[in-house]
Scaffold this motif. Structure first.
Motif, mmCIF file in Angstrom:
data_model
loop_
_atom_site.group_PDB
_atom_site.id
_atom_site.type_symbol
_atom_site.label_atom_id
_atom_site.label_comp_id
_atom_site.label_asym_id
_atom_site.label_seq_id
_atom_site.Cartn_x
_atom_site.Cartn_y
_atom_site.Cartn_z
ATOM 1 N N ALA A 115 55.183 45.011 77.125
ATOM 2 C CA ALA A 115 55.560 45.045 75.999
ATOM 3 C C ALA A 115 55.931 46.193 75.238
ATOM 4 O O ALA A 115 56.833 46.293 74.429
ATOM 5 C CB ALA A 115 53.953 45.076 75.491
ATOM 6 N N SER A 116 55.796 47.514 76.122
ATOM 7 C CA SER A 116 56.310 48.583 75.517
ATOM 8 C C SER A 116 57.796 48.651 75.708
ATOM 9 O O SER A 116 58.446 49.162 74.882
ATOM 10 C CB SER A 116 55.704 49.827 76.438
ATOM 11 O OG SER A 116 56.488 50.690 76.280
ATOM 12 N N LEU A 129 58.647 47.817 85.390
ATOM 13 C CA LEU A 129 57.273 46.919 84.965
ATOM 14 C C LEU A 129 56.269 46.893 85.675
ATOM 15 O O LEU A 129 55.656 45.599 85.779
ATOM 16 C CB LEU A 129 58.341 45.677 84.567
ATOM 17 C CG LEU A 129 59.526 45.730 83.640
ATOM 18 C CD1 LEU A 129 60.093 44.284 83.399
ATOM 19 C CD2 LEU A 129 58.999 46.133 82.208
ATOM 20 N N LYS A 130 56.061 47.679 86.502
ATOM 21 C CA LYS A 130 54.849 47.658 87.494
ATOM 22 C C LYS A 130 53.467 48.292 86.779
ATOM 23 O O LYS A 130 52.400 48.277 87.589
ATOM 24 C CB LYS A 130 55.232 48.424 88.665
ATOM 25 C CG LYS A 130 56.389 47.966 89.727
ATOM 26 C CD LYS A 130 56.244 46.442 90.272
ATOM 27 C CE LYS A 130 57.417 46.077 90.779
ATOM 28 N NZ LYS A 130 57.411 44.684 91.070
ATOM 29 N N GLY A 131 53.415 48.650 85.815
ATOM 30 C CA GLY A 131 52.423 49.038 85.026
ATOM 31 C C GLY A 131 52.058 50.716 85.219
ATOM 32 O O GLY A 131 51.061 51.199 84.858
ATOM 33 N N ILE A 132 53.382 51.351 85.572
ATOM 34 C CA ILE A 132 52.932 52.794 86.055
ATOM 35 C C ILE A 132 52.678 53.532 84.661
ATOM 36 O O ILE A 132 51.501 54.315 84.719
ATOM 37 C CB ILE A 132 54.383 53.283 86.659
ATOM 38 C CG1 ILE A 132 54.621 52.371 87.811
ATOM 39 C CG2 ILE A 132 53.998 54.674 86.880
ATOM 40 C CD1 ILE A 132 53.825 52.219 88.996
ATOM 41 N N GLY A 133 53.529 53.533 83.512
ATOM 42 C CA GLY A 133 53.255 54.496 82.586
ATOM 43 C C GLY A 133 51.742 54.248 81.851
ATOM 44 O O GLY A 133 51.007 54.973 81.673
ATOM 45 N N PRO A 134 51.598 53.022 81.689
ATOM 46 C CA PRO A 134 50.279 52.824 80.902
ATOM 47 C C PRO A 134 48.960 53.156 81.745
ATOM 48 O O PRO A 134 48.201 53.494 81.183
ATOM 49 C CB PRO A 134 50.303 51.252 80.606
ATOM 50 C CG PRO A 134 51.591 50.964 80.443
ATOM 51 C CD PRO A 134 52.370 51.666 81.583
ATOM 52 N N LEU A 169 45.714 46.839 71.930
ATOM 53 C CA LEU A 169 47.189 47.239 72.020
ATOM 54 C C LEU A 169 48.332 46.282 72.134
ATOM 55 O O LEU A 169 49.354 46.186 71.549
ATOM 56 C CB LEU A 169 47.280 48.361 73.213
ATOM 57 C CG LEU A 169 46.540 49.545 73.056
ATOM 58 C CD1 LEU A 169 46.444 50.343 74.409
ATOM 59 C CD2 LEU A 169 46.981 50.385 72.028
ATOM 60 N N LEU A 170 47.897 45.286 73.118
ATOM 61 C CA LEU A 170 48.880 44.141 73.488
ATOM 62 C C LEU A 170 49.091 43.350 72.015
ATOM 63 O O LEU A 170 50.360 42.904 71.533
ATOM 64 C CB LEU A 170 48.653 43.239 74.333
ATOM 65 C CG LEU A 170 48.582 43.786 75.550
ATOM 66 C CD1 LEU A 170 47.805 43.024 76.791
ATOM 67 C CD2 LEU A 170 49.933 44.094 76.161
ATOM 68 N N ASP A 171 48.095 43.259 71.058
ATOM 69 C CA ASP A 171 48.280 42.639 69.711
ATOM 70 C C ASP A 171 49.107 43.099 68.938
ATOM 71 O O ASP A 171 49.917 42.563 68.209
ATOM 72 C CB ASP A 171 46.623 42.074 69.188
ATOM 73 C CG ASP A 171 46.056 41.168 70.138
ATOM 74 O OD1 ASP A 171 46.527 40.647 71.004
ATOM 75 O OD2 ASP A 171 44.871 41.232 69.860
#
Ligand code: GDP
Ligand code: IMO
Ligand code: MG
Length: 420
Positions: A115-116, A129-134, A169-171
Motif C-alpha cells: 500500500a505504501s 514488498l516483503k513487509g520489511i519497512g512496516p 492504516l490500510l483503509d
C-alpha cells in the motif's frame, strides 16, 4: 570471537556464496538484520539454492545457524525454506536456532508495504514488498510482535489488536486486498515455528563465544542500503553495517575481529535511487546479461555499472572493513577496457566524499580507465596465474581503499575463489 561478512554496495554482492565458503572455519553462522528481502544464492554440488531467512551456513552439517534478534522473520518463507533445505538432507530441527526477540512479519505488514509503495506513485522505493519497512516501523514504534510472543497464551489477542491497527492504516491508504489466504498460511507456519529451537539469542551466542567458539555474522543487503548511511530514502529499514552486528545479535563491539567486505568487480543496484556509475548503454546490458543480474528475490533486472571507489571507500570507513572479497571478476573477462570511478563531480566541484543527499544532485562519476584482461579466468585457481591486467586493477583498488582485496571470486561455484 566474531567475524563479519557484509555487502559494501547495494546488495547482491555474493554474500551467500562467500559465507558458505568461509563457514567451514566457524562454529556459528548468524544473521543479524534484514529479512526475506535478502536473497543469498549458493550452490550445493550443481544445485542452486536461494536463501532468504536461513543463514548461509546451513549446508554445513556441524554448524549452528542462528537467526538473530535484529532480523525480521517471515514465518511462511521460513517454513518453505526449511522444507527446501531438508530436501538436501539438512537437519534444520537440529542446526537452526531462532532468537525469541526477532520481530515477526505479519500478513498485514506485507499489505502495508504494498500500500505504501502504491501511494508513492513515481517516487517508489522499489521495495521487495516483503513487509520489511512496516515491520521495522512497528519495532521502533513499539507495537510489533516477536517470536517469543507466540509462546504466550495471549498471542492471538495481541495479533488481532495489531491487525485492527493495521487495517485502519490500510483503509487510510484505500488499499483493498483479501489477505485471508496469507493469514491461513501465517498461522500454519506459526505452528511450524513452535517446533523449532527458539532461544534467548544473546545468552546463546555469548556462551558460545565465551567457550572459544568462532562466530561468523552474515549481513544482508549492502552498506549503501543502510537506513542511516545509505542513499536515503532509497534504502532498506535496518542497519546493514557492522554496527548492526552488536544490536542485531547482542554482542559487544570488542568481540568483533575481522570485517570482511564483499564487493563485485563492478556494481549493481535493484530498485530505485541514485547510482552514479550506472551504465544505461550496451555495456550495462553486457554486465546484466553476462552476470545474470536479475534479482534473486524478485527476479527484477538489476541496474549495472562500473565499480565506484568513492562509495566503496565510504563503506570501508563506516564498517571498519579489514579485508575485501571481490566477486564476479569473471564477468569482466571479455571487456577490452574497464572503468573505475575515483571521484564525483557535483556542481562543477570534484569530491571523493559521498554527499548527504545523492538523489537530489547531479553527480558525474570521474573515471580512470584500465586495460581489460580479455581472458577466461573461471578455471584459474591461484592469484599467481591471474592475468597481469587484473593485478593492476586490483592493486589500484587496494591502494585507493587502503584495505586489501584478499580473495577474488571467479565463478558462482563453491570452490571458485582465489586467495590474493
Ligand atoms: P547476495 O545477496 O549477496 O548473496 O548475492 P546474490 O545471491 O543475490 O547474487 C549474487 C549472484 O552472483 C548469485 O547468482 C551467485 O550465484 C553469483 N555469484 C557469486 N559470486 C560469483 C562469481 O564470482 N562469479 C559469478 N559468475 N557469479 C557469482
Ligand atoms: P541481499 O541480502 C539488493 C532493496 C530493494 C529496494 C530497497 C528497499 O540479497 O543483498 P526493502 O524490501 O528492504 O524495503 O527494499 O532495498 N533491497 C535489496 N537489494 N539485495 C538485497 O538483499 C536487498 N534487500 C532490499 O530492492 O530498493
Ligand atoms: Mg541477493
Amino acid at each position: 570471537m566474531v567475524d563479519v561478512i557484509l555487502g559494501l554496495q547495494w546488495g547482491d554482492e555474493g554474500k551467500g556464496k562467500i559465507v558458505d565458503y568461509f563457514a567451514k572455519n566457524y562454529d556459528v553462522i548468524a544473521r543479524f538484520q534484514g529479512g526475506p528481502n535478502a536473497g543469498h544464492t549458493l550452490y550445493v554440488g550443481d544445485k542452486k539454492i536461494v536463501l532468504h531467512q536461513i543463514p548461509s551456513g546451513i549446508f554445513h552439517a556441524d554448524k549452528i545457524n542462528l537467526i538473530g534478534n535484529g532480523v525480521v522473520l517471515d514465518v511462511v518463507t521460513l517454513k518453505r525454506e526449511c522444507e527446501a533445505v531438508a530436501a538436501f538432507g539438512v537437519d534444520y530441527k537440529q542446526n537452526l536456532y531462532i532468537s525469541e526477540r526477532a520481530h515477526l512479519i505479519l500478513p498485514t505488514h506485507r499489505a502495508l508495504d504494498k500500500a505504501s509503495e502504491l501511494s508513492k506513485g513515481n517516487d517508489k522505493i522499489g521495495s521487495t514488498l516483503k513487509g520489511i519497512g512496516p515491520t521495522y516501523m512497528d519495532k521502533t514504534g513499539r507495537n510489533g510482535l516477536r517470536v517469543g510472543d507466540l509462546l504466550d497464551k495471549n498471542f492471538t489477542t495481541q495479533y488481532i489488536k495489531l491487525r485492527m491497527k493495521h487495517q485502519r492504516l490500510l483503509d487510510n491508504f484505500n488499499f483493498q486486498e483479501d489477505i485471508t489466504h496469507w493469514e491461513e498460511e501465517f498461522f500454519e507456519a506459526i505452528e511450524f515455528l513452535k517446533c523449532l529451537k527458539i532461544v534467548n539469542g544473546e545468552y546463546f551466542i555469548n556462551e558460545k563465544i565465551n567457550k572459544g567458539m568462532r562466530v561468523l555474522a552474515e549481513g544482508a543487503q549492502g552498506s549503501m542500503l543502510d537506513v542511516d548511511f545509505g542513499t536515503f530514502p532509497f534504502v532498506t529499514s535496518s542497519n546493514t553495517i557492522s554496527a548492526g552486528v552488536c544490536s542485531g545479535l547482542g554482542i559487544a563491539p570488542q568481540k568483533i575481529k575481522e570485517i570482511i567486505g564483499i564487493t563485485k568487480a563492478y556494481c549493481t543496484r535493484v530498485g530505485s535511487g541514485p547510482f552514479p556509475t550506472e551504465l544505461m548503454d550496451d555495456k550495462g546490458d553486457f554486465l546484466r546479461n553476462t552476470g545474470n543480474e536479475f534479482g534473486s528475490t524478485t527476479g527484477r533486472p538489476r541496474r549495472c555499472g562500473w565499480i565506484d571507489l568513492v562509495a566503496l571507500n565510504f563503506a570501508c570507513m563506516i564498517n571498519g572493513v579489514t579485508q575485501i572479497v571481490m566477486t564476479k571478476a569473471d564477468i569482466l573477462d571479455e571487456l577490452e577496457e574497464l572503468m573505475v570511478c575515483k571521484s564525483y563531480t557535483i556542481n562543477g566541484k570534484e569530491t571523493t566524499e559521498v554527499p548527504f543527499q545523492m538523489n537530489r544532485m547531479q553527480i558525474e562519476a570521474v573515471y580512470q580507465s584500465f586495460k581489460g584482461w580479455n581472458k577466461n579466468i573461471s578455471a584459474v585457481s591461484s592469484y599467481e596465474n591471474m592475468p597481469g591486467e587484473m593485478k593492476v586493477y586490483i592493486d589500484f583498488i587496494n591502494t585507493y581503499l587502503g584495505v586489501p582485496v584478499k580473495y577474488i571470486s571467479n565463478g558462482p561455484g563453491r570452490e571458485q575463489i582465489v586467495s590474493a
